[in-house]
Design an enzyme around this catalytic site. Structure first.
Site, PDB file in Angstrom:
ATOM      1  N   ASN A 156       0.809  -1.244   0.000  1.00  0.00           N
ATOM      2  CA  ASN A 156       0.000   0.000   0.000  1.00  0.00           C
ATOM      3  C   ASN A 156       0.831   1.278   0.000  1.00  0.00           C
ATOM      4  OD1 ASN A 156       0.715  -0.463   2.649  1.00  0.00           O
ATOM      5  ND2 ASN A 156      -1.249   0.134   3.506  1.00  0.00           N
ATOM      6  N   GLU A 255       4.287  -4.146  12.494  1.00  0.00           N
ATOM      7  CA  GLU A 255       3.276  -3.101  12.297  1.00  0.00           C
ATOM      8  C   GLU A 255       2.147  -3.761  11.529  1.00  0.00           C
ATOM      9  OE1 GLU A 255       0.991  -0.844  10.965  1.00  0.00           O
ATOM     10  OE2 GLU A 255       2.439   0.244   9.711  1.00  0.00           O
ATOM     11  N   CYS A 289      -3.448   1.221   6.819  1.00  0.00           N
ATOM     12  CA  CYS A 289      -3.757   0.538   8.085  1.00  0.00           C
ATOM     13  C   CYS A 289      -4.250   1.525   9.143  1.00  0.00           C
ATOM     14  CB  CYS A 289      -2.549  -0.246   8.576  1.00  0.00           C
ATOM     15  SG  CYS A 289      -1.079   0.749   8.611  1.00  0.00           S
ATOM     16  N   GLU A 463       8.099   2.980  14.409  1.00  0.00           N
ATOM     17  CA  GLU A 463       8.831   3.438  13.228  1.00  0.00           C
ATOM     18  C   GLU A 463       8.763   4.958  13.222  1.00  0.00           C
ATOM     19  OE1 GLU A 463       7.032   1.061   9.979  1.00  0.00           O
ATOM     20  OE2 GLU A 463       8.906  -0.052  10.100  1.00  0.00           O
TER      21      GLU A 463
END
Ligand code: ADP
Length: 495
Positions: A156, A255, A289, A463
């Protein structure tokens, strides 16, 4: 970088030790807007994966011994090259992933910003001195790179999800084997090409393209030389990778999926709330997400909110990401569209009402008109899992406590958003929402300076920000005995 658009075939090779690897075995990369193949890429297997790990292992000895300043210079050059070629990279990104060109340019710039930021941040990977409990000892810590890293990334954000891992890893002094998503390997290969041009030494970054993620993933998670796995993707695959990594006890950053609530309280600034909902929900055609998956609107402002929202949604333009004016590209593949259709039908059957949009038809290829449905309830499947498409699901609520309970009623805990002008409500709601990231009166929250990451089944590890660098460092504790044989005892105030 005219080379990027030249007829040479390096786009299609994997890259090990700064060498492009072309294989007989290839797989196709499909443009989701046309559903036609735009490239073929080397289909790596066991041999190439092991070669890449070996190259990264060999390179680690020298790369981990460079100074942060030396690494920073190369990373900064890489950053500049990416910015210099942002349109070309974005065009490839848009072709393989589908997002509108302007959004793709935005992703390239955003992705590059991680490289710029970590190039600087690695200079500040400080250890610390610790006040000693014993006159004869000195206690301190140093930070060192964790070792060879495997990065597994989703389709994505084919640039940003990659740089969010590579930049801190490489800045920290680690070497990397990257396995990009099979749907979008070309963007990663362009990054690799520019990394070589920037002067990244052999073996520091290796890109393994494959159509067999499970096979490559199995090697990466079981190989003893790999010390860390950084993964972005589904919760199911994250759990599998964790299981596979247990035999060699690798450090993990996961993640994973989300199910983001977005709450519009009765005192919200409606204009701000609509803007925040639009950007959070419809970015990348709803395929992020952190997309608002459940929009809870207070009953007293439901009508003005929905009216303003509808206007915005009707202004979205669906089409090929490379066409001017398009704001919603296609979904990534047929499975994605089938899933969105299933979730929509399930919601409509269970009482949801479609107020904007139309049914999803096969004739429209992978395109999907933005849809707003209302009267949603927790029994609907789209309240339990990520929609990953441009369907905005509205739930109506009355009481703060009830909506916070509903918002928290999910195994996921990635991002949550809410809109209110009341400072007490801001503070209380922020504390009560069980999520790793909160947007208050804001729908776009990710920045290289800030720690992105979830809790619960959305994974762990951060992150971005100084936390992002920590993920790739070990803390080595040192205890130094200062006693010297034959010398008079040295004493000082060591406090
Ligand atoms: P999505 O459903 O969004 O594609 P996935 O978790 O399937 O999410 O994919 C994210 C990344 O994980 C991709 O690079 C994909 O190739 C990779 N992947 C999928 N299955 C495995 C696996 N068994 N082992 C290692 N990587 C995997």
């Amino acid at each position: 970088m005219s080379a990027l658009n030249s007829a040479t075939a390096y786009h299609y090779g994997a890259c090990i030790d700064n060498e492009w690897i072309f294989l007989e075995k290839k797989f196709e990369v499909i443009n989701p807007a046309t559903e036609k193949a735009i490239a073929t890429v080397a289909d790596c297997g066991i041999l190439e994966t092991v070669q890449a790990i070996d190259a990264a292992t060999k390179a680690l000895a020298s790369w981990s011994n460079t100074t942060a300043k030396e690494r920073s210079e190369i990373l900064n050059k890489w950053f500049q090259l990416i910015i210099q070629h942002k349109e070309e990279i974005a065009t490839t990104l848009s072709k393989e992933q589908g997002k509108p060109l302007q959004e793709a340019i935005g992703e390239v710039v955003y992705g590059a910003s991680f490289i710029e930021w970590f190039a600087e941040e690695a200079k500040r990977s400080y250890g610390e001195t610790i006040p000693t409990p014993d006159f004869h000892k000195r206690l301190f810590t140093i930070k060192q790179p964790i070792g060879v890293v495997a990065a597994i990334t989703p389709w994505n954000f084919p640039i940003a999800m990659v740089t969010r891992k590579l930049a801190p890893a490489i800045a920290a002094g680690c070497t990397v084997v990257l396995k990009p998503a099979e749907e979008t390997p070309l963007s990663a290969l362009l990054l690799m090409k520019l990394a070589i041009e920037a002067g990244l030494p052999k073996g520091v970054l290796n890109v393994i393209t494959t159509s067999n993620a499970a096979l490559v993933g199995d090697i990466l998670t079981s190989h003893p030389a790999i010390k860390k796995i950084s993964f972005t993707g589904s919760t199911a695959v994250g759990k599998l990778l964790m299981q596979q990594s247990s035999t060699t006890l690798k450090k993990l950053s996961l993640e994973l999926g989300g199910n983001a609530p977005l709450i519009v309280f009765d005192d919200a600034d409606i204009e701000l709330a609509v803007k925040g909902t639009m950007i959070s929900k419809f970015r990348n055609a709803g395929q992020t997400c952190v997309c608002a998956n459940r929009v809870y609107v207070h009953k007293d402002i439901y009508l003005p909110f929905v009216e303003a929202l509808q206007k915005e949604v009707e202004g979205l333009v669906v089409g090929d990401g490379l066409d001017a004016g398009v704001t919603i590209g296609p979904l990534i593949n047929k499975e994605a569209k089938d899933k969105v259709r299933f979730l929509l039908l399930d919601a409509l059957q269970k009482g949801a009402e479609m107020i904007t949009g139309k049914e999803l038809l096969d004739d429209d290829g992978l395109f999907c008109e933005p849809i707003v449905i209302t009267n949603c309830t927790p029994s609907m499947e789209l309240s339990k899992e990520e929609i990953f498409g441009p369907i905005l699901a509205i739930y109506i609520f009355d009481k703060d406590e009830a909506v916070i309970n509903l918002a928290n009623n999910t195994p996921y805990g990635l991002a949550a958003y809410f809109f209110t002008q009341n400072i007490n409500r801001c503070w209380k709601t922020m504390e009560q929402l069980q999520y790793g990231m909160i947007g208050i009166n804001e729908g776009l929250i990710s920045h290289p300076e800030a720690p992105f990451g979830g809790i619960k089944e959305s994974g762990f590890g951060k992150e971005g920000g100084r936390y992002g660098l920590e993920e790739y460092l070990i803390t080595k504790y040192v205890c130094l005995n200062t006693r010297q044989r034959g010398k008079e005892e040295y004493k000082s105030n060591t406090g």
